[in-house]
Design an enzyme around this catalytic site. Sequence first.
Site, PDB file in Angstrom:
ATOM      1  N   LYS A 212       0.846  -1.198   0.000  1.00 59.54           N
ATOM      2  CA  LYS A 212       0.000   0.000   0.000  1.00 59.54           C
ATOM      3  C   LYS A 212       0.883   1.251   0.000  1.00 59.54           C
ATOM      4  O   LYS A 212       0.677   2.161  -0.791  1.00 59.54           O
ATOM      5  CB  LYS A 212      -0.907  -0.040   1.232  1.00 59.54           C
ATOM      6  CG  LYS A 212      -1.839   1.113   1.370  1.00 59.54           C
ATOM      7  CD  LYS A 212      -2.733   0.908   2.578  1.00 59.54           C
ATOM      8  CE  LYS A 212      -3.370   2.217   2.980  1.00 59.54           C
ATOM      9  NZ  LYS A 212      -4.174   2.092   4.195  1.00 59.54           N
ATOM     10  N   GLU A 218      10.807  -4.581   4.366  1.00 63.28           N
ATOM     11  CA  GLU A 218      10.926  -5.987   3.952  1.00 63.28           C
ATOM     12  C   GLU A 218      10.538  -6.148   2.480  1.00 63.28           C
ATOM     13  O   GLU A 218      11.206  -6.837   1.715  1.00 63.28           O
ATOM     14  CB  GLU A 218      10.014  -6.880   4.819  1.00 63.28           C
ATOM     15  CG  GLU A 218      10.386  -6.953   6.278  1.00 63.28           C
ATOM     16  CD  GLU A 218       9.758  -5.832   7.110  1.00 63.28           C
ATOM     17  OE1 GLU A 218       9.303  -4.818   6.533  1.00 63.28           O
ATOM     18  OE2 GLU A 218       9.748  -5.960   8.345  1.00 63.28           O
ATOM     19  N   GLY A 273      -4.511  -2.081   5.601  1.00 63.13           N
ATOM     20  CA  GLY A 273      -3.732  -3.206   5.075  1.00 63.13           C
ATOM     21  C   GLY A 273      -4.342  -4.560   5.395  1.00 63.13           C
ATOM     22  O   GLY A 273      -4.496  -5.417   4.519  1.00 63.13           O
ATOM     23  N   ARG A 274      -4.735  -4.763   6.650  1.00 65.41           N
ATOM     24  CA  ARG A 274      -5.253  -6.086   7.043  1.00 65.41           C
ATOM     25  C   ARG A 274      -6.676  -6.325   6.573  1.00 65.41           C
ATOM     26  O   ARG A 274      -7.245  -7.393   6.827  1.00 65.41           O
ATOM     27  CB  ARG A 274      -5.119  -6.261   8.560  1.00 65.41           C
ATOM     28  CG  ARG A 274      -5.686  -5.144   9.389  1.00 65.41           C
ATOM     29  CD  ARG A 274      -5.182  -5.173  10.812  1.00 65.41           C
ATOM     30  NE  ARG A 274      -5.614  -4.023  11.591  1.00 65.41           N
ATOM     31  CZ  ARG A 274      -4.964  -2.858  11.651  1.00 65.41           C
ATOM     32  NH1 ARG A 274      -3.847  -2.692  10.968  1.00 65.41           N
ATOM     33  NH2 ARG A 274      -5.409  -1.875  12.385  1.00 65.41           N
ATOM     34  N   GLU A 359      -3.600  -6.675  15.431  1.00 65.91           N
ATOM     35  CA  GLU A 359      -3.156  -5.359  14.964  1.00 65.91           C
ATOM     36  C   GLU A 359      -4.313  -4.354  15.077  1.00 65.91           C
ATOM     37  O   GLU A 359      -4.083  -3.156  15.231  1.00 65.91           O
ATOM     38  CB  GLU A 359      -2.625  -5.431  13.517  1.00 65.91           C
ATOM     39  CG  GLU A 359      -1.604  -4.353  13.216  1.00 65.91           C
ATOM     40  CD  GLU A 359      -0.921  -4.485  11.864  1.00 65.91           C
ATOM     41  OE1 GLU A 359      -1.628  -4.459  10.840  1.00 65.91           O
ATOM     42  OE2 GLU A 359       0.316  -4.622  11.817  1.00 65.91           O
ATOM     43  N   HIS A 390      -2.299 -32.997  19.334  1.00 68.06           N
ATOM     44  CA  HIS A 390      -1.112 -33.718  19.806  1.00 68.06           C
ATOM     45  C   HIS A 390      -0.024 -32.734  20.205  1.00 68.06           C
ATOM     46  O   HIS A 390       1.159 -33.093  20.238  1.00 68.06           O
ATOM     47  CB  HIS A 390      -0.630 -34.678  18.718  1.00 68.06           C
ATOM     48  CG  HIS A 390      -1.680 -35.687  18.373  1.00 68.06           C
ATOM     49  ND1 HIS A 390      -1.817 -36.872  19.062  1.00 68.06           N
ATOM     50  CD2 HIS A 390      -2.694 -35.650  17.473  1.00 68.06           C
ATOM     51  CE1 HIS A 390      -2.853 -37.537  18.568  1.00 68.06           C
ATOM     52  NE2 HIS A 390      -3.402 -36.808  17.607  1.00 68.06           N
ATOM     53  N   LYS A 518       9.912  -0.029  13.754  1.00 68.34           N
ATOM     54  CA  LYS A 518      10.435   0.340  12.421  1.00 68.34           C
ATOM     55  C   LYS A 518      11.470   1.449  12.565  1.00 68.34           C
ATOM     56  O   LYS A 518      12.537   1.406  11.951  1.00 68.34           O
ATOM     57  CB  LYS A 518       9.302   0.821  11.508  1.00 68.34           C
ATOM     58  CG  LYS A 518       8.373  -0.262  11.029  1.00 68.34           C
ATOM     59  CD  LYS A 518       7.395   0.327  10.013  1.00 68.34           C
ATOM     60  CE  LYS A 518       6.256  -0.624   9.710  1.00 68.34           C
ATOM     61  NZ  LYS A 518       5.188  -0.038   8.914  1.00 68.34           N
TER      62      LYS A 518
HETATM   63  O1  F6P Z   1       2.737  -4.128  10.005  1.00 71.49           O
HETATM   64  C1  F6P Z   1       2.309  -2.842   9.751  1.00 71.49           C
HETATM   65  C2  F6P Z   1       1.720  -2.733   8.405  1.00 71.49           C
HETATM   66  O2  F6P Z   1       1.506  -1.378   8.221  1.00 71.49           O
HETATM   67  C3  F6P Z   1       0.431  -3.525   8.205  1.00 71.49           C
HETATM   68  O3  F6P Z   1      -0.693  -2.913   8.721  1.00 71.49           O
HETATM   69  C4  F6P Z   1       0.395  -3.658   6.737  1.00 71.49           C
HETATM   70  O4  F6P Z   1      -0.515  -4.622   6.317  1.00 71.49           O
HETATM   71  C5  F6P Z   1       1.843  -4.008   6.472  1.00 71.49           C
HETATM   72  O5  F6P Z   1       2.572  -3.200   7.371  1.00 71.49           O
HETATM   73  C6  F6P Z   1       2.319  -3.809   5.055  1.00 71.49           C
HETATM   74  O6  F6P Z   1       2.191  -2.490   4.634  1.00 71.49           O
HETATM   75  P1  F6P Z   1       2.333  -2.091   3.108  1.00 71.49           P
HETATM   76  O7  F6P Z   1       1.231  -2.755   2.345  1.00 71.49           O
HETATM   77  O8  F6P Z   1       2.237  -0.612   3.088  1.00 71.49           O
HETATM   78  O9  F6P Z   1       3.682  -2.576   2.624  1.00 71.49           O
END
Ligand code: F6P
Length: 554
Positions: A212, A218, A273-274, A359, A390, A518
């Site tokens: 987004k 990452e 995002g979620r 979250e 188990h 972060k």
């Molecule tokens: O972990 C924090 C967060 O902002 C989530 O809410 C989101 O889904 C994720 O990082 C990834 O964000 P982006 O889609 O901006 O890379």
Amino acid sequence: MSHFPSPFDVTRSPGWQALAGHREQFAGFSMRETFAEDPQRFAEFSLNDCGLFLDYSKNLITRQTRELLVELAQEAGLQQAIASLFAGAPINASEGRPALHTALRRPIGDQVLVDGVDVMPEVHRVLQQMSELVGRLHGGLWRGYSEKTITDVVNIGIGGSFLGPQLVSEALLPFAQRGVRCHYLANIDGSSFHELAAKLRAETTLFIISSKTFGTLETLKNAQAARSWYLAQGGTEAELHRHFIAVSSNVPAAVAFGIREENVLPMWDWVGGRYSLWSAIGLPIAMSIGMSNFKELLSGAYRMDEHFQSAPFERNMPVLLALLGIWYGNFWGAQSHAILPYDHYLRNITKHLQQLDMESNGKAVRQDGSPVHCATGPVIWGGVGCNGQHAYHQLLHQGTALIPADFIVPVSSYNPVADHQQWLFANCLSQSQALMRGKTLAEAEAELRARGLDEDEVQRLAPHKVIPGNRPSNTLVMERVSPRRLGALVALYEHKVFVQSVIWGINAFDQWGVELGKELGKSVYSRLVGSAAGTAEDGSTQGLIDFFRGRHRG
Ligand code: F6P
């Protein structure tokens, strides 16, 4: 301005006080006995809607509990809050935004205004854009630099740009179109990149950079690694556009990365995002199962949206699940909640719901910034049955903590093997039954005597065999996992989380807690690689930095 101008403190409401008093009446409550006394209990505490059957009769509740919980929801202004959610009011107060994931599943012709602009034409334009892209891919018209058709799609994204799409595309594998495999790359760990790249050929691989913000470390690191790998495998800069596309609300950053503007599918800041798998973030889902199945997924979620808006609270699935969570978390001291899918294809649902719930509701201040005065979101954990039986179910049965559980189970399997499905279903039911019934001391003793043990041995072993029982669970049953039912299931939990946030008065749609890690990550990194002088703020972090640097010196 906050959408919730007057800070409603649920803990001071008459409904809360009534529930606290009601809780005291549960000292000798036995679920086992209430089932024996009330043959209607299952019918009374179950409902069927949106392709899902919910049995919530194995809970520490009476009809009065439900009434009191519903009253609490009414006092919290839930009906108005639901209307505000769907209308696009800025309910994400700390970021001044609406949370309009529900708009993503609405049919053509509906109108949803954000800042006076109807967003629905844009939503459907992007669905059309997705359709065209998916059509080209499945039709073999999207080709790589050597003119070979694309066989592998790699979604590079993390958090909500990963967990939802991964859950759905893997849960709907029986609907997957032939010829295209979907992979996910989320973690920054080089090993995950290495293992995945070993399975791929650059000339037949398409990467979707799903972010987004297009600013997530990452994701950007993995995207850069993928580009270097693609170039090292024989791809060229000139043909990069055939192998890299993006989904983002930050078009300039995606273009700066080298992706053509027409290959950046949009996202909007009014989708969290979620909650984004219903948007173009769901592109890998559509690439796996095809666009018509993706639309079925949306329509399943839409059905749940309608149910959520219109069903009376005492027959409203998301509301009931939420209120049960409030009951246990706030009046019984439960601190965690287990999600136990009895289906291989649903194995990733625990991870998705973990992010969705934790979250969203892992917050300690209310919408107006004042502290909450009660426990909020629980720890969500669990995993696929029967494996958990188990492993950690022992603690569910005999541990000291009360841990409510949701069992999720389809009736039929896509892959019947002998009588495995009957056994799987039986295991699911017997687990919730064992949690509810338990085993009394008298039963344990009788069992041992029946095995011919002498009385000393019976007395020695019996306490270990007692299972307290009275442990609550819900069971969600569906026919088979289908796009529609899965859409309804995921939307059910989205709304459950929302209802709880309304009752606690917190904002389910921001995530400021993630930011500190972060920020600190950047300064730790610069000390690790030696580009920053000075020492870390604390001895532990500095000691660990020194340890790392010591090992990397030679
Ligand atoms: O972990 C924090 C967060 O902002 C989530 O809410 C989101 O889904 C994720 O990082 C990834 O964000 P982006 O889609 O901006 O890379």
